[in-house]
Design a protein around this motif. Sequence first.
Motif, PDB file in Angstrom:
ATOM      1  N   UNK A 119     -12.983  -3.923   2.884  1.00 57.17           N
ATOM      2  CA  UNK A 119     -12.628  -2.852   1.954  1.00 57.17           C
ATOM      3  C   UNK A 119     -11.213  -2.373   2.264  1.00 57.17           C
ATOM      4  N   UNK A 120     -10.279  -2.676   1.394  1.00 55.65           N
ATOM      5  CA  UNK A 120      -8.893  -2.322   1.675  1.00 55.65           C
ATOM      6  C   UNK A 120      -8.104  -2.195   0.381  1.00 55.65           C
ATOM      7  N   UNK A 121      -6.892  -1.671   0.527  1.00 55.80           N
ATOM      8  CA  UNK A 121      -5.961  -1.494  -0.592  1.00 55.80           C
ATOM      9  C   UNK A 121      -4.804  -2.468  -0.406  1.00 55.80           C
ATOM     10  N   UNK A 122      -4.437  -3.141  -1.484  1.00 58.35           N
ATOM     11  CA  UNK A 122      -3.284  -4.038  -1.444  1.00 58.35           C
ATOM     12  C   UNK A 122      -2.462  -3.845  -2.715  1.00 58.35           C
ATOM     13  N   UNK A 123      -1.262  -4.412  -2.736  1.00 63.79           N
ATOM     14  CA  UNK A 123      -0.340  -4.201  -3.856  1.00 63.79           C
ATOM     15  C   UNK A 123       0.039  -5.492  -4.577  1.00 63.79           C
ATOM     16  N   UNK A 124      -0.082  -6.623  -3.914  1.00 63.53           N
ATOM     17  CA  UNK A 124       0.296  -7.897  -4.506  1.00 63.53           C
ATOM     18  C   UNK A 124       1.166  -8.682  -3.539  1.00 63.53           C
ATOM     19  N   UNK A 125       1.890  -9.656  -4.055  1.00 61.64           N
ATOM     20  CA  UNK A 125       2.746 -10.478  -3.213  1.00 61.64           C
ATOM     21  C   UNK A 125       4.082  -9.784  -2.968  1.00 61.64           C
ATOM     22  N   UNK A 126       4.646 -10.058  -1.777  1.00 63.30           N
ATOM     23  CA  UNK A 126       5.885  -9.399  -1.379  1.00 63.30           C
ATOM     24  C   UNK A 126       7.033  -9.681  -2.348  1.00 63.30           C
ATOM     25  N   UNK A 127       7.097 -10.917  -2.839  1.00 57.48           N
ATOM     26  CA  UNK A 127       8.242 -11.269  -3.684  1.00 57.48           C
ATOM     27  C   UNK A 127       8.117 -10.730  -5.102  1.00 57.48           C
ATOM     28  N   UNK A 128       6.973 -10.149  -5.419  1.00 57.83           N
ATOM     29  CA  UNK A 128       6.741  -9.607  -6.757  1.00 57.83           C
ATOM     30  C   UNK A 128       7.305  -8.177  -6.827  1.00 57.83           C
ATOM     31  N   UNK A 129       8.219  -7.927  -7.758  1.00 54.25           N
ATOM     32  CA  UNK A 129       8.823  -6.597  -7.887  1.00 54.25           C
ATOM     33  C   UNK A 129       7.785  -5.543  -8.269  1.00 54.25           C
ATOM     34  N   UNK A 130       6.769  -5.947  -9.036  1.00 53.44           N
ATOM     35  CA  UNK A 130       5.718  -5.005  -9.421  1.00 53.44           C
ATOM     36  C   UNK A 130       4.940  -4.522  -8.202  1.00 53.44           C
ATOM     37  N   UNK A 131       4.709  -5.419  -7.245  1.00 58.02           N
ATOM     38  CA  UNK A 131       3.999  -5.043  -6.018  1.00 58.02           C
ATOM     39  C   UNK A 131       4.787  -3.995  -5.240  1.00 58.02           C
ATOM     40  N   UNK A 132       6.081  -4.218  -5.117  1.00 57.01           N
ATOM     41  CA  UNK A 132       6.930  -3.272  -4.393  1.00 57.01           C
ATOM     42  C   UNK A 132       6.983  -1.919  -5.097  1.00 57.01           C
ATOM     43  N   UNK A 133       6.997  -1.955  -6.436  1.00 55.07           N
ATOM     44  CA  UNK A 133       7.009  -0.702  -7.199  1.00 55.07           C
ATOM     45  C   UNK A 133       5.705   0.069  -6.998  1.00 55.07           C
ATOM     46  N   UNK A 134       4.574  -0.647  -7.003  1.00 60.63           N
ATOM     47  CA  UNK A 134       3.288   0.012  -6.769  1.00 60.63           C
ATOM     48  C   UNK A 134       3.285   0.701  -5.411  1.00 60.63           C
ATOM     49  N   UNK A 135       3.728  -0.006  -4.386  1.00 59.52           N
ATOM     50  CA  UNK A 135       3.733   0.567  -3.036  1.00 59.52           C
ATOM     51  C   UNK A 135       4.663   1.771  -2.958  1.00 59.52           C
ATOM     52  N   UNK A 136       5.843   1.660  -3.596  1.00 60.81           N
ATOM     53  CA  UNK A 136       6.801   2.774  -3.579  1.00 60.81           C
ATOM     54  C   UNK A 136       6.248   3.993  -4.315  1.00 60.81           C
ATOM     55  N   UNK A 137       5.577   3.766  -5.452  1.00 62.75           N
ATOM     56  CA  UNK A 137       4.989   4.880  -6.215  1.00 62.75           C
ATOM     57  C   UNK A 137       3.887   5.571  -5.416  1.00 62.75           C
TER      58      UNK A 137
END
Length: 598
Positions: free
Chosen positions: A51-69
């Motif tokens: 059971x965990x939270x993830x954002x996606x792949x590192x190279x994906x800009x959407x993943x980085x945006x999710x983490x930043x938000x």
Amino acid sequence: MVCPPLDWVVQHPEGKEWLNISDLKGGYLNSISGLIHDRYRLLSSGNIKNFFIYFGKFEDSLSLKKAADLCEVMNKLQSQGFKINSEFLQLILKYEESFVHTGYLMPSFLTKRNINDVSELVRNLYIAAEQKLRHLTDYSSLIQTFVTNIQRARYEQTLIEMASAYDGYTFYLPAFLDFRGRIYRSGILHFHERDLARSLILIEDISIYEDYNPEFFDHYVRAFKTAAAYHYRSFTSDEAALCRISQLLHDLKGTDPLLSSEGTLIDFAKGAKHPFQFLANLRAIVEVDKVQKKSPFTLDQILSSPITQDASASAYQILSYFLLDDTLAKRTNLIPMDGDDRIQDVYNHIEIELKSFIAREGSVPEEVFKDITRSLVKSIFMPIIYGKSQMSTADDLRGHLRSITTKKECFHIASLCFKFWKEKFAHMDHLIGIIRLLGWFAASCGRPVLYSTKFFNTSQDYMVMEPYSLWVYDKLKKRKRKVTLSVSSQDKRDRKKTEISTFVNFIHQKDAFIAMSVIEDMRKDGYPIYTVHDNLICTITKSQDLPGIYRKVFHDLGAPLKLVNNMIWMNLISIPIEKGIAGEENSLTEKKRMSVRV
């Protein structure tokens, strides 16, 4: 907690493919690295592999945006300062005997009592007076009462001592998440806690005074009085709440407004829903009337006091959105009721319709029929959407109606409740069934269930619990004995639990997303904000904006079918990733397991 926590930021470790919550650095007070489970301090899950939270792949800009938000939201929450309500704390300390006498507090001497000594004393007294007490209670019930009161006294005194220690300081309440994204706080001095804790906290924010407009002071006082009335009991309108608090203030005239030794003001809180919060607000209101408006104390008390706005049955609100059910949306106050500006209660509506259904469909004794109250209806129909079974409901009804019903009658009433649910809320039942089937299908295919929001993704993977026996040494009996533990299997997914839990976690994740979206909007405008799941807390000058922001979040969710289709895509059509999402967590857990074996 008197130092601001470090802001959460995204790290970029080399060699990692997936970006997850362990890649966020920050919090209170520093970041610990290495093979330490507690380094996942933003996540409360005890099983980070499943059971965990993830954002996606590192190279994906959407993943980085999710983490930043997500970082922005959590930083806004944990950077909000608070202070102790000094005036009310001193009032509690000064008139502690009156609070004890009225039953609001337990006597402080109970904190020094040893439970084992008390048990032996009560046993001897009970044996001596057994003939007189046997028809009233038994020994185990007496002991349970003593234990409960001792624990409550310790909690209250610890809370008061903690508030006294923080008095005069600005303190912070670090936030963390469960794997659904729901926000929690640690410790006992925060708004997630009980009435006493909440009454001792004020919001510390310089912008409160910068935004203060003296011309609106009377409006603020009026709104503050209305908010205080809702701590007394529920009302169908703000006008009714204001009328009731005005009547209480009128009754107080001629008494000592600073709380006489007889506890004049305390008596007015008898029967209140939240007596401590009601008293804290009522004392500030009395002070306003006494000094005629703007003394430094009254201004600070009114502008800093937390104003609570609770979502009305948020799970039903979310379901009304997904089903585009305007009737249900009106009954949960998501949209206005035509020609009726009163505050609606969905459980009152269900109670009326359920009683009509039972009268038409089933033979239920009149005495039992009268005991079907709004409270009982809520205890049935709030958990029913989360998978509560008919048998479990019958057992709960047995607890509510034990004195006047048999087990068979309780099962009959439960069956009528479920039949009513199937007929009245068939569309809701179908949606629940669809989401559950997605979970069952994913588990049957040997995959975790995945959820997605704008801020984060969730992975849920229930495993079959297997018995595991081990020998331990019993110091009391001075011999070894066998203990059986339930341990999660590594490769057997629990399809039944997954099916039942999928819709529960689906709703809770959407609930968490809505709360985060409100926080994001409040952050942009610089408003103070605190959330307790679907409960939003702000100051009096900004509280009037909360309902509009809350409704805007629902509006911005977009087409409901899009969210459902997205979940279908993630779990059925796309290829869900079993290994790699958790990244280092899996290897970390395996290293721990190996070290335990060694």
